[in-house]
Design a protein around this motif. Structure first.
Motif, PDB file in Angstrom:
ATOM      1  N   ALA A   8       0.842  -1.214   0.000  1.00  0.00           N
ATOM      2  CA  ALA A   8       0.000   0.000   0.000  1.00  0.00           C
ATOM      3  C   ALA A   8       0.871   1.256   0.000  1.00  0.00           C
ATOM      4  CB  ALA A   8      -0.940  -0.007   1.206  1.00  0.00           C
ATOM      5  N   LEU A   9       1.896   1.262   0.822  1.00  0.00           N
ATOM      6  CA  LEU A   9       2.798   2.404   0.906  1.00  0.00           C
ATOM      7  C   LEU A   9       3.481   2.658  -0.437  1.00  0.00           C
ATOM      8  CD1 LEU A   9       4.490   4.535   2.428  1.00  0.00           C
ATOM      9  CD2 LEU A   9       6.028   2.658   3.076  1.00  0.00           C
ATOM     10  N   ASN A  10       4.003   1.610  -1.038  1.00  0.00           N
ATOM     11  CA  ASN A  10       4.717   1.758  -2.305  1.00  0.00           C
ATOM     12  C   ASN A  10       3.774   2.166  -3.434  1.00  0.00           C
ATOM     13  OD1 ASN A  10       7.334   1.185  -1.318  1.00  0.00           O
ATOM     14  ND2 ASN A  10       6.779  -0.966  -1.208  1.00  0.00           N
ATOM     15  N   LYS A  11       2.557   1.636  -3.400  1.00  0.00           N
ATOM     16  CA  LYS A  11       1.571   2.023  -4.408  1.00  0.00           C
ATOM     17  C   LYS A  11       1.261   3.518  -4.271  1.00  0.00           C
ATOM     18  CE  LYS A  11      -2.893   0.696  -6.289  1.00  0.00           C
ATOM     19  NZ  LYS A  11      -4.015  -0.233  -6.207  1.00  0.00           N
ATOM     20  N   MET A  12       1.098   3.983  -3.027  1.00  0.00           N
ATOM     21  CA  MET A  12       0.841   5.406  -2.809  1.00  0.00           C
ATOM     22  C   MET A  12       2.022   6.244  -3.300  1.00  0.00           C
ATOM     23  SD  MET A  12       0.088   7.581   0.681  1.00  0.00           S
ATOM     24  CE  MET A  12       1.816   7.676   1.170  1.00  0.00           C
ATOM     25  N   CYS A  13       3.230   5.854  -2.938  1.00  0.00           N
ATOM     26  CA  CYS A  13       4.403   6.627  -3.345  1.00  0.00           C
ATOM     27  C   CYS A  13       4.568   6.642  -4.863  1.00  0.00           C
ATOM     28  CB  CYS A  13       5.662   6.094  -2.663  1.00  0.00           C
ATOM     29  SG  CYS A  13       5.723   6.489  -0.902  1.00  0.00           S
ATOM     30  N   PHE A  14       4.236   5.543  -5.517  1.00  0.00           N
ATOM     31  CA  PHE A  14       4.303   5.505  -6.980  1.00  0.00           C
ATOM     32  C   PHE A  14       3.339   6.530  -7.578  1.00  0.00           C
ATOM     33  CE2 PHE A  14       2.982   3.948 -11.157  1.00  0.00           C
ATOM     34  CZ  PHE A  14       4.216   3.857 -11.782  1.00  0.00           C
ATOM     35  N   SER A  15       2.201   6.739  -6.920  1.00  0.00           N
ATOM     36  CA  SER A  15       1.212   7.689  -7.433  1.00  0.00           C
ATOM     37  C   SER A  15       1.770   9.109  -7.483  1.00  0.00           C
ATOM     38  CB  SER A  15      -0.062   7.658  -6.581  1.00  0.00           C
ATOM     39  OG  SER A  15       0.106   8.376  -5.368  1.00  0.00           O
ATOM     40  N   PHE A  16       2.828   9.380  -6.724  1.00  0.00           N
ATOM     41  CA  PHE A  16       3.411  10.723  -6.696  1.00  0.00           C
ATOM     42  C   PHE A  16       4.152  11.071  -7.984  1.00  0.00           C
ATOM     43  CE2 PHE A  16       3.605  10.125  -1.852  1.00  0.00           C
ATOM     44  CZ  PHE A  16       2.311  10.573  -1.709  1.00  0.00           C
ATOM     45  N   ASN A  17       4.171  10.162  -8.954  1.00  0.00           N
ATOM     46  CA  ASN A  17       4.694  10.509 -10.272  1.00  0.00           C
ATOM     47  C   ASN A  17       3.838  11.606 -10.907  1.00  0.00           C
ATOM     48  OD1 ASN A  17       7.015   8.831 -10.713  1.00  0.00           O
ATOM     49  ND2 ASN A  17       5.640   7.090 -10.805  1.00  0.00           N
ATOM     50  N   ALA A  20       1.825  15.098 -10.744  1.00  0.00           N
ATOM     51  CA  ALA A  20       1.774  16.366  -9.996  1.00  0.00           C
ATOM     52  C   ALA A  20       0.420  16.534  -9.321  1.00  0.00           C
ATOM     53  CB  ALA A  20       2.074  17.534 -10.924  1.00  0.00           C
ATOM     54  N   GLU A  21      -0.623  16.097  -9.982  1.00  0.00           N
ATOM     55  CA  GLU A  21      -1.971  16.193  -9.401  1.00  0.00           C
ATOM     56  C   GLU A  21      -2.054  15.390  -8.105  1.00  0.00           C
ATOM     57  OE1 GLU A  21      -6.105  14.247 -10.717  1.00  0.00           O
ATOM     58  OE2 GLU A  21      -5.359  15.757 -12.131  1.00  0.00           O
ATOM     59  N   ASN A  22      -1.457  14.208  -8.075  1.00  0.00           N
ATOM     60  CA  ASN A  22      -1.477  13.377  -6.871  1.00  0.00           C
ATOM     61  C   ASN A  22      -0.604  13.965  -5.770  1.00  0.00           C
ATOM     62  OD1 ASN A  22      -3.280  11.575  -7.986  1.00  0.00           O
ATOM     63  ND2 ASN A  22      -1.696  10.189  -8.697  1.00  0.00           N
ATOM     64  N   ARG A  23       0.518  14.558  -6.127  1.00  0.00           N
ATOM     65  CA  ARG A  23       1.353  15.209  -5.115  1.00  0.00           C
ATOM     66  C   ARG A  23       0.585  16.357  -4.463  1.00  0.00           C
ATOM     67  NH1 ARG A  23       5.139  14.390  -9.304  1.00  0.00           N
ATOM     68  NH2 ARG A  23       5.141  16.612  -9.889  1.00  0.00           N
ATOM     69  N   ALA A  24      -0.141  17.106  -5.277  1.00  0.00           N
ATOM     70  CA  ALA A  24      -0.940  18.211  -4.746  1.00  0.00           C
ATOM     71  C   ALA A  24      -2.060  17.692  -3.845  1.00  0.00           C
ATOM     72  CB  ALA A  24      -1.519  19.038  -5.893  1.00  0.00           C
ATOM     73  N   ALA A  25      -2.692  16.586  -4.233  1.00  0.00           N
ATOM     74  CA  ALA A  25      -3.768  15.999  -3.417  1.00  0.00           C
ATOM     75  C   ALA A  25      -3.214  15.533  -2.074  1.00  0.00           C
ATOM     76  CB  ALA A  25      -4.427  14.848  -4.161  1.00  0.00           C
ATOM     77  N   PHE A  26      -2.023  14.952  -2.082  1.00  0.00           N
ATOM     78  CA  PHE A  26      -1.396  14.514  -0.833  1.00  0.00           C
ATOM     79  C   PHE A  26      -1.118  15.715   0.066  1.00  0.00           C
ATOM     80  CE2 PHE A  26       2.469  13.800   1.668  1.00  0.00           C
ATOM     81  CZ  PHE A  26       2.089  12.697   2.412  1.00  0.00           C
ATOM     82  N   ASP A  29      -4.362  17.084   1.763  1.00  0.00           N
ATOM     83  CA  ASP A  29      -4.978  16.303   2.843  1.00  0.00           C
ATOM     84  C   ASP A  29      -4.271  14.954   2.950  1.00  0.00           C
ATOM     85  OD1 ASP A  29      -6.543  14.908   4.680  1.00  0.00           O
ATOM     86  OD2 ASP A  29      -8.442  15.585   3.819  1.00  0.00           O
ATOM     87  N   GLU A  30      -3.173  14.955   3.683  1.00  0.00           N
ATOM     88  CA  GLU A  30      -2.354  13.747   3.800  1.00  0.00           C
ATOM     89  C   GLU A  30      -3.133  12.566   4.363  1.00  0.00           C
ATOM     90  OE1 GLU A  30       1.385  14.375   5.784  1.00  0.00           O
ATOM     91  OE2 GLU A  30       1.835  16.161   4.582  1.00  0.00           O
ATOM     92  N   GLU A  31      -3.938  12.820   5.373  1.00  0.00           N
ATOM     93  CA  GLU A  31      -4.669  11.713   6.011  1.00  0.00           C
ATOM     94  C   GLU A  31      -5.643  11.056   5.035  1.00  0.00           C
ATOM     95  OE1 GLU A  31      -3.993  10.428   9.041  1.00  0.00           O
ATOM     96  OE2 GLU A  31      -2.397  11.917   9.230  1.00  0.00           O
ATOM     97  N   ALA A  32      -6.394  11.871   4.302  1.00  0.00           N
ATOM     98  CA  ALA A  32      -7.340  11.320   3.321  1.00  0.00           C
ATOM     99  C   ALA A  32      -6.593  10.575   2.222  1.00  0.00           C
ATOM    100  CB  ALA A  32      -8.196  12.433   2.724  1.00  0.00           C
ATOM    101  N   TYR A  40      -5.210   4.944  -0.141  1.00  0.00           N
ATOM    102  CA  TYR A  40      -4.321   3.842  -0.526  1.00  0.00           C
ATOM    103  C   TYR A  40      -4.207   2.753   0.541  1.00  0.00           C
ATOM    104  CZ  TYR A  40      -3.052   6.138  -4.797  1.00  0.00           C
ATOM    105  OH  TYR A  40      -3.112   6.702  -6.051  1.00  0.00           O
ATOM    106  N   GLY A  41      -4.898   2.909   1.641  1.00  0.00           N
ATOM    107  CA  GLY A  41      -4.844   1.899   2.690  1.00  0.00           C
ATOM    108  C   GLY A  41      -3.570   1.939   3.513  1.00  0.00           C
ATOM    109  N   VAL A  42      -2.931   3.084   3.577  1.00  0.00           N
ATOM    110  CA  VAL A  42      -1.698   3.248   4.359  1.00  0.00           C
ATOM    111  C   VAL A  42      -2.113   3.553   5.797  1.00  0.00           C
ATOM    112  CG1 VAL A  42       0.385   4.624   4.680  1.00  0.00           C
ATOM    113  CG2 VAL A  42      -0.367   4.000   2.375  1.00  0.00           C
ATOM    114  N   THR A  43      -1.796   2.628   6.703  1.00  0.00           N
ATOM    115  CA  THR A  43      -2.203   2.747   8.101  1.00  0.00           C
ATOM    116  C   THR A  43      -1.050   2.322   9.010  1.00  0.00           C
ATOM    117  OG1 THR A  43      -3.054   0.487   8.114  1.00  0.00           O
ATOM    118  CG2 THR A  43      -4.629   2.231   7.546  1.00  0.00           C
ATOM    119  N   GLY A  44      -1.299   2.352  10.293  1.00  0.00           N
ATOM    120  CA  GLY A  44      -0.359   1.835  11.294  1.00  0.00           C
ATOM    121  C   GLY A  44       1.010   2.463  11.216  1.00  0.00           C
ATOM    122  N   PRO A  45       2.057   1.631  11.335  1.00  0.00           N
ATOM    123  CA  PRO A  45       3.430   2.151  11.347  1.00  0.00           C
ATOM    124  C   PRO A  45       3.799   2.916  10.078  1.00  0.00           C
ATOM    125  CG  PRO A  45       3.407  -0.129  12.084  1.00  0.00           C
ATOM    126  CD  PRO A  45       2.020   0.189  11.590  1.00  0.00           C
TER     127      PRO A  45
END
Length: 117
Positions: free
Chosen positions: A22-31, A33-39, A42-45, A50-55
């Motif tokens: 999940a973490l890697n899928k989210m980070c890949f999305s940062f390719n 610019a629109e996704n970087r801006a969305a992050f 609202d980082e939590e949303a 992407y299902g990034v939770t816990g640690p």
């Protein structure tokens, strides 16, 4: 056969890949610019999307790149996240080795000089 341990290094293997999916899928999305801006907006949303939770989520909040590696992050995908923070791959290498960025760069120069000699 398990890989040999490398002191101070989290080895990215199949177990880590599954743990960090999940973490890697989210980070890949940062390719994008629109996704970087969305992050940034609202980082939590974005993490929930992407299902990034816990640690992993804790390490994102803390900007803890070494924690992200331990939580299954792949350094190549994490470089996308690090870019959002204004960090580059040399910053990540320095963090992994416990050096300052200047020390890490000097070590790379020395290693290159030794190879050329």
């Amino acid at each position: 056969m398990p890989a040999a341990a490398i002191p101070g290094t989290t080895l990215f293997d199949g177990v880590q890949a599954r743990k960090g999916y999940a973490l890697n899928k989210m980070c890949f999305s940062f390719n994008s610019a629109e996704n970087r801006a969305a992050f940034r907006a609202d980082e939590e949303a974005y993490m929930r999307r992407y299902g990034v939770t816990g640690p992993q989520a804790d390490a994102i909040r803390d900007r803890d790149v070494l924690g992200l590696l331990a939580a299954g992050g792949n350094v190549y995908y994490l470089a996308k996240f690090a870019g959002i923070l204004g960090l580059d791959v040399q910053d990540l290498g320095a963090a992994q080795t416990g050096m300052t960025k200047a020390e890490f760069k000097a070590m790379l120069v020395r290693a290159n000089e030794q190879q050329e000699a």
